[in-house]
Write an enzyme that holds these catalytic residues in place. Structure first.
Site, PDB file in Angstrom:
ATOM      1  N   TYR A  98       0.853  -1.190   0.000  1.00  0.00           N
ATOM      2  CA  TYR A  98       0.000   0.000   0.000  1.00  0.00           C
ATOM      3  C   TYR A  98       0.890   1.241   0.000  1.00  0.00           C
ATOM      4  CZ  TYR A  98       0.341  -0.345   5.211  1.00  0.00           C
ATOM      5  OH  TYR A  98       0.768  -0.452   6.511  1.00  0.00           O
ATOM      6  N   CYS A  99       0.405   2.284  -0.649  1.00  0.00           N
ATOM      7  CA  CYS A  99       1.142   3.534  -0.842  1.00  0.00           C
ATOM      8  C   CYS A  99       2.563   3.288  -1.358  1.00  0.00           C
ATOM      9  CB  CYS A  99       1.179   4.341   0.457  1.00  0.00           C
ATOM     10  SG  CYS A  99       1.640   6.077   0.224  1.00  0.00           S
ATOM     11  N   PRO A 100       2.701   2.606  -2.498  1.00  0.00           N
ATOM     12  CA  PRO A 100       4.047   2.324  -3.013  1.00  0.00           C
ATOM     13  C   PRO A 100       4.760   3.590  -3.474  1.00  0.00           C
ATOM     14  CG  PRO A 100       2.393   1.740  -4.650  1.00  0.00           C
ATOM     15  CD  PRO A 100       1.643   2.116  -3.399  1.00  0.00           C
TER      16      PRO A 100
END
Length: 274
Positions: free
Chosen positions: A140-142
């Site tokens: 998540y949120c790369p």
């Protein structure tokens, strides 16, 4: 990196208890503003329990309300932050650190990320594990400065600039299960997207690519222990730390930024408490 920004006076602000998430982002903006005017650099620590910090892109999800309802049913509140693009999970096992220092437009975004990367490497050097900074695409949120050990992400970094000050913010997943946090976000996106094709590409999360530091280092580790590691690392890198009280002028400035956070989030009508 030389560690040069760490050398000199830093104010340490401990906000690991007692704050709401919107207050945290408002404090960072306030300190950015003041540091940009010449105040000492700031290292601020903060912890928030059971809240998902959504990014600007998340606010445009086609079924955001349903996604928020899912988070609320799982016991998580939600707010939209003023930096970064996608959602992250915060709880009592996640430590957030903000490095806030003066910098003009010539100071590159990557340079800010490199300083945080340097700090984290110093904090955990004694474990002998290689910490990599590279994008973990199915987290998540790369981002290009995801921090990982053996391909499993434990931290993400964002950056915000206000009035000549730079805030580099990191979340460190220290305790608990990294994959469980990732699964929460995977389900959130499934519900908030419902398979719709959007202009923005939201992450296709693989829960197995995320872990906590205590999982990766194979040792018991607490947020409190990591706080001590942070302060020791700051001093090792050349920082002289002090604590200062908030002045009336600082509170006035803080309230301006806090009102902006309230306004940003009021438009979404989401449950911030879970």
């Amino acid at each position: 990196m030389t560690g040069s920004i760490f050398e000199g006076k830093w104010q340490y602000v401990d906000h690991t208890t007692g704050l709401q998430p919107m207050q945290s982002f408002s404090f960072d903006d306030m300190y950015c503003h003041l540091v940009g005017q010449g105040n000492d650099a700031v290292v601020r620590t903060w912890v928030h329990n059971h809240v998902v910090i959504l990014g600007i892109h998340d606010a445009r999800l086609p079924y955001l309300a349903e996604g928020i309802e899912y988070l609320n049913n799982k016991g998580y509140g939600a707010i939209v932050r003023n930096s970064g693009g996608l959602g992250v999970v915060l709880d009592a096992g996640v430590l957030n650190i903000s490095l806030i220092f003066k910098g003009d437009i010539s100071f590159s975004i990557d340079a800010g990320y490199e300083y945080m990367y340097e700090l984290v490497q110093e904090m955990f050097a004694s474990y002998g594990k290689r910490i990599e900074a590279k994008e973990i695409t199915r987290s998540y949120c790369p981002g290009s400065y995801d921090l990982s050990i053996d391909g499993k992400k434990f931290a993400g970094i964002s950056q915000r600039r206000v009035k000549g000050g730079i805030a580099v913010q990191i979340y460190l997943c220290i305790e608990g299960s990294g994959s469980e946090r990732a699964e929460l976000m995977r389900q959130f996106y499934d519900i908030a997207l419902r398979g719709e094709v959007t202009k923005f590409h939201y992450p296709d999360i693989d829960s197995s690519c995320m872990a906590s530091l205590e999982e990766l280092l194979e040792t018991e580790l607490s947020v409190e222990e990591v706080l001590f590691k942070l302060l020791f690392a700051m001093k090792t890198l050349g920082a002289t730390l002090s604590n200062n009280e908030m002045t009336n002028d600082m509170w006035t400035l803080y309230n301006i930024y806090f009102e902006r956070m309230i306004e940003r989030n009021s438009k979404l009508k989401i449950n911030q408490e879970g």
